[in-house]
Design a protein around this motif. Structure first.
Motif, PDB file in Angstrom:
ATOM      1  N   GLN A 210      41.455  27.850  43.990  1.00  0.00           N
ATOM      2  CA  GLN A 210      43.167  27.306  43.398  1.00  0.00           C
ATOM      3  C   GLN A 210      43.010  27.212  42.049  1.00  0.00           C
ATOM      4  N   GLN A 211      41.850  26.568  41.419  1.00  0.00           N
ATOM      5  CA  GLN A 211      41.823  26.233  39.994  1.00  0.00           C
ATOM      6  C   GLN A 211      41.632  27.411  39.241  1.00  0.00           C
ATOM      7  N   LYS A 212      41.059  28.539  39.783  1.00  0.00           N
ATOM      8  CA  LYS A 212      40.762  29.699  39.219  1.00  0.00           C
ATOM      9  C   LYS A 212      39.472  29.422  38.179  1.00  0.00           C
ATOM     10  N   LYS A 213      38.707  28.642  38.512  1.00  0.00           N
ATOM     11  CA  LYS A 213      37.754  28.330  37.645  1.00  0.00           C
ATOM     12  C   LYS A 213      36.728  27.383  38.269  1.00  0.00           C
ATOM     13  N   GLY A 214      35.366  27.059  37.751  1.00  0.00           N
ATOM     14  CA  GLY A 214      34.361  26.153  38.483  1.00  0.00           C
ATOM     15  C   GLY A 214      33.075  26.885  38.231  1.00  0.00           C
ATOM     16  N   LEU A 215      32.212  26.040  38.446  1.00  0.00           N
ATOM     17  CA  LEU A 215      30.794  26.442  38.211  1.00  0.00           C
ATOM     18  C   LEU A 215      30.042  25.831  39.193  1.00  0.00           C
ATOM     19  N   PHE A 216      29.048  26.571  40.221  1.00  0.00           N
ATOM     20  CA  PHE A 216      28.152  25.995  40.919  1.00  0.00           C
ATOM     21  C   PHE A 216      26.586  26.290  40.333  1.00  0.00           C
ATOM     22  N   ILE A 217      26.175  25.102  40.295  1.00  0.00           N
ATOM     23  CA  ILE A 217      24.433  25.501  39.794  1.00  0.00           C
ATOM     24  C   ILE A 217      23.575  24.648  40.730  1.00  0.00           C
ATOM     25  N   ASN A 218      22.660  25.526  41.397  1.00  0.00           N
ATOM     26  CA  ASN A 218      21.864  25.160  42.542  1.00  0.00           C
ATOM     27  C   ASN A 218      20.262  24.995  41.794  1.00  0.00           C
ATOM     28  N   THR A 219      19.736  23.838  42.385  1.00  0.00           N
ATOM     29  CA  THR A 219      18.213  23.874  42.113  1.00  0.00           C
ATOM     30  C   THR A 219      17.399  24.674  42.914  1.00  0.00           C
ATOM     31  N   THR A 220      17.084  25.698  42.514  1.00  0.00           N
ATOM     32  CA  THR A 220      15.889  26.463  43.375  1.00  0.00           C
ATOM     33  C   THR A 220      14.646  26.111  43.025  1.00  0.00           C
ATOM     34  N   SER A 221      13.702  27.117  42.566  1.00  0.00           N
ATOM     35  CA  SER A 221      12.353  26.496  42.325  1.00  0.00           C
ATOM     36  C   SER A 221      11.653  27.787  41.612  1.00  0.00           C
TER      37      SER A 221
ATOM     38  N   ASP B 222      31.129  37.883  44.638  1.00  0.00           N
ATOM     39  CA  ASP B 222      32.311  37.441  45.360  1.00  0.00           C
ATOM     40  C   ASP B 222      33.162  36.598  44.398  1.00  0.00           C
ATOM     41  N   LEU B 223      32.469  35.556  43.847  1.00  0.00           N
ATOM     42  CA  LEU B 223      33.218  34.381  43.194  1.00  0.00           C
ATOM     43  C   LEU B 223      33.816  34.881  41.930  1.00  0.00           C
ATOM     44  N   ALA B 224      33.260  35.941  41.182  1.00  0.00           N
ATOM     45  CA  ALA B 224      33.618  36.452  39.790  1.00  0.00           C
ATOM     46  C   ALA B 224      35.293  36.743  39.720  1.00  0.00           C
ATOM     47  N   GLN B 225      35.580  37.101  40.822  1.00  0.00           N
ATOM     48  CA  GLN B 225      36.928  37.708  40.753  1.00  0.00           C
ATOM     49  C   GLN B 225      37.951  36.571  40.872  1.00  0.00           C
ATOM     50  N   PHE B 226      37.391  35.119  41.006  1.00  0.00           N
ATOM     51  CA  PHE B 226      37.935  34.053  40.999  1.00  0.00           C
ATOM     52  C   PHE B 226      37.993  33.128  39.687  1.00  0.00           C
ATOM     53  N   GLY B 227      37.040  33.756  39.001  1.00  0.00           N
ATOM     54  CA  GLY B 227      36.824  32.890  37.661  1.00  0.00           C
ATOM     55  C   GLY B 227      35.749  31.782  38.014  1.00  0.00           C
ATOM     56  N   ILE B 228      34.971  31.743  38.981  1.00  0.00           N
ATOM     57  CA  ILE B 228      34.191  30.870  39.354  1.00  0.00           C
ATOM     58  C   ILE B 228      32.606  31.463  38.943  1.00  0.00           C
ATOM     59  N   GLY B 229      31.829  30.473  38.607  1.00  0.00           N
ATOM     60  CA  GLY B 229      30.584  31.040  38.232  1.00  0.00           C
ATOM     61  C   GLY B 229      29.474  30.480  39.216  1.00  0.00           C
ATOM     62  N   ILE B 230      28.302  30.900  39.140  1.00  0.00           N
ATOM     63  CA  ILE B 230      27.144  30.244  40.210  1.00  0.00           C
ATOM     64  C   ILE B 230      25.918  30.704  39.485  1.00  0.00           C
TER      65      ILE B 230
ATOM     66  N   TYR C  51      22.260  21.028  31.988  1.00  0.00           N
ATOM     67  CA  TYR C  51      23.040  20.728  31.290  1.00  0.00           C
ATOM     68  C   TYR C  51      23.429  22.117  30.287  1.00  0.00           C
ATOM     69  N   ARG C  52      22.359  22.954  29.789  1.00  0.00           N
ATOM     70  CA  ARG C  52      22.383  24.110  29.190  1.00  0.00           C
ATOM     71  C   ARG C  52      23.222  25.030  30.007  1.00  0.00           C
ATOM     72  N   ALA C  53      22.943  25.438  31.376  1.00  0.00           N
ATOM     73  CA  ALA C  53      23.552  26.219  32.362  1.00  0.00           C
ATOM     74  C   ALA C  53      24.930  25.840  32.438  1.00  0.00           C
ATOM     75  N   ALA C  54      25.430  24.555  32.357  1.00  0.00           N
ATOM     76  CA  ALA C  54      26.597  24.183  32.752  1.00  0.00           C
ATOM     77  C   ALA C  54      27.426  24.270  31.389  1.00  0.00           C
ATOM     78  N   THR C  55      26.969  24.420  30.180  1.00  0.00           N
ATOM     79  CA  THR C  55      27.694  24.429  28.966  1.00  0.00           C
ATOM     80  C   THR C  55      27.601  25.696  28.067  1.00  0.00           C
ATOM     81  N   ASP C  56      26.520  26.653  28.333  1.00  0.00           N
ATOM     82  CA  ASP C  56      26.323  27.470  27.353  1.00  0.00           C
ATOM     83  C   ASP C  56      27.450  28.954  27.625  1.00  0.00           C
TER      84      ASP C  56
ATOM     85  N   ASP D 189      26.819  34.442  30.676  1.00  0.00           N
ATOM     86  CA  ASP D 189      26.587  35.125  32.163  1.00  0.00           C
ATOM     87  C   ASP D 189      25.113  35.576  32.505  1.00  0.00           C
ATOM     88  N   GLN D 190      24.719  34.376  32.973  1.00  0.00           N
ATOM     89  CA  GLN D 190      22.853  34.272  33.438  1.00  0.00           C
ATOM     90  C   GLN D 190      22.908  33.616  34.797  1.00  0.00           C
TER      91      GLN D 190
END
Length: 277
Positions: A122-133, A163-171, A225-230, A233-234
């Protein structure tokens, strides 16, 4: 410019708590979730930090907590950090232990992502960051189920990125190596004497830094923090000297040679007559 907000799971200890403190110090609003927020004595003293209860394996509570968080205002980043380790041979784990590992590390992350996607779309933006390993990029013995849960998250994010890129969402995935935190205390270990030599060699590699080094949680939080703000496209952010070094080693050697070389390091005999060089 309005203040940004991050929603964090598993914020009671370790990387989750360090990330909450870092983002708060950087001027963000923080929604820090954990199973028992009533026991938290540090984050609840910080300005612009809100504590909410969340067990990510409880789908109804996930949806309830996400709705409560959204009632507080806009959310820009969701940091899926909750998880734990399961160590030992596959045949030494119970069915309950195996399912519980995936319920938390993999499915719990999916439930949080699913709960936030309609809002981000709905917002056409947003970011998911997952702790993997690091163990979701290169595998170690005696942790197959844990490794599998983290590899699953790696594949999930790569596929969802399209899938998310078309809505302006990052992961994105932040992939730490060893962290100096309570993660080791929460780890579940099952033992089988048949693997004693392999376990001993692996622990030697953890102790001398060959297979793992242990980095302060604050330093790993800086990568989050770097992943959230840089704005890059990584997809994958190895975090910690060991993660950076070993992921680069695997890429340089190729996955097959890396696996074969690790087999040799562990003093294991290949069951095959021919191996790659």
């Amino acid at each position: 410019m309005s203040t940004k907000t991050i929603f964090i799971t598993g914020a009671s200890t370790g990387l989750g708590k360090a990330t909450a403190k870092l983002f708060q110090a950087k001027g963000w609003k923080v929604i820090a979730t954990m199973r028992t927020p009533e026991k938290e004595t540090e984050l609840n003293q910080l300005q612009n930090v809100t504590l909410l209860p969340l067990d990510i394996t409880n789908i109804s509570q996930v949806n309830e907590t996400v709705n409560k968080a959204l009632e507080l205002g806009d959310i820009d980043v969701v940091f899926n950090n909750a998880g734990y380790g399961l160590v030992g041979a596959v045949e030494s784990h119970t069915e309950q232990q195996i399912r519980a590992q995936f319920d938390t590390n993999f499915f719990g992350t999916i439930w949080v992502i699913k709960a936030f996607i309609p809002y981000f779309r709905q917002q056409k933006k947003g970011l998911f960051i997952n702790t993997t390993s690091l163990c979701g990029l290169v595998s170690n013995p005696q942790s197959a189920i844990y490794n599998a849960s983290k590899w699953a998250l790696q594949g999930l994010a790569e596929s969802m990125s399209y899938d998310l890129a078309q809505f302006g969402i990052g992961i994105k995935n932040v992939a730490p190596g060893g962290i100096k935190s309570d993660f080791m205390k929460a780890m579940q270990v099952t033992e089988d004497d048949a693997y004693k030599a392999t376990m001993t060699k692996m622990m030697e590699g953890f102790s001398d830094g060959t297979l793992m080094e242990f980095t302060e949680a604050d330093q790993i939080a800086e990568v989050v923090y770097r992943a959230a703000t840089d704005e890059q496209d990584q997809l994958t952010y190895p975090a910690g000297n060991d993660a950076v070094r070993l992921y680069a080693k695997r890429q340089a050697e190729g996955p097959e040679n890396y696996r074969i070389n690790l087999t040799k390091y562990l003093n294991l005999q290949s069951p095959y007559q021919q191996t790659k060089v």
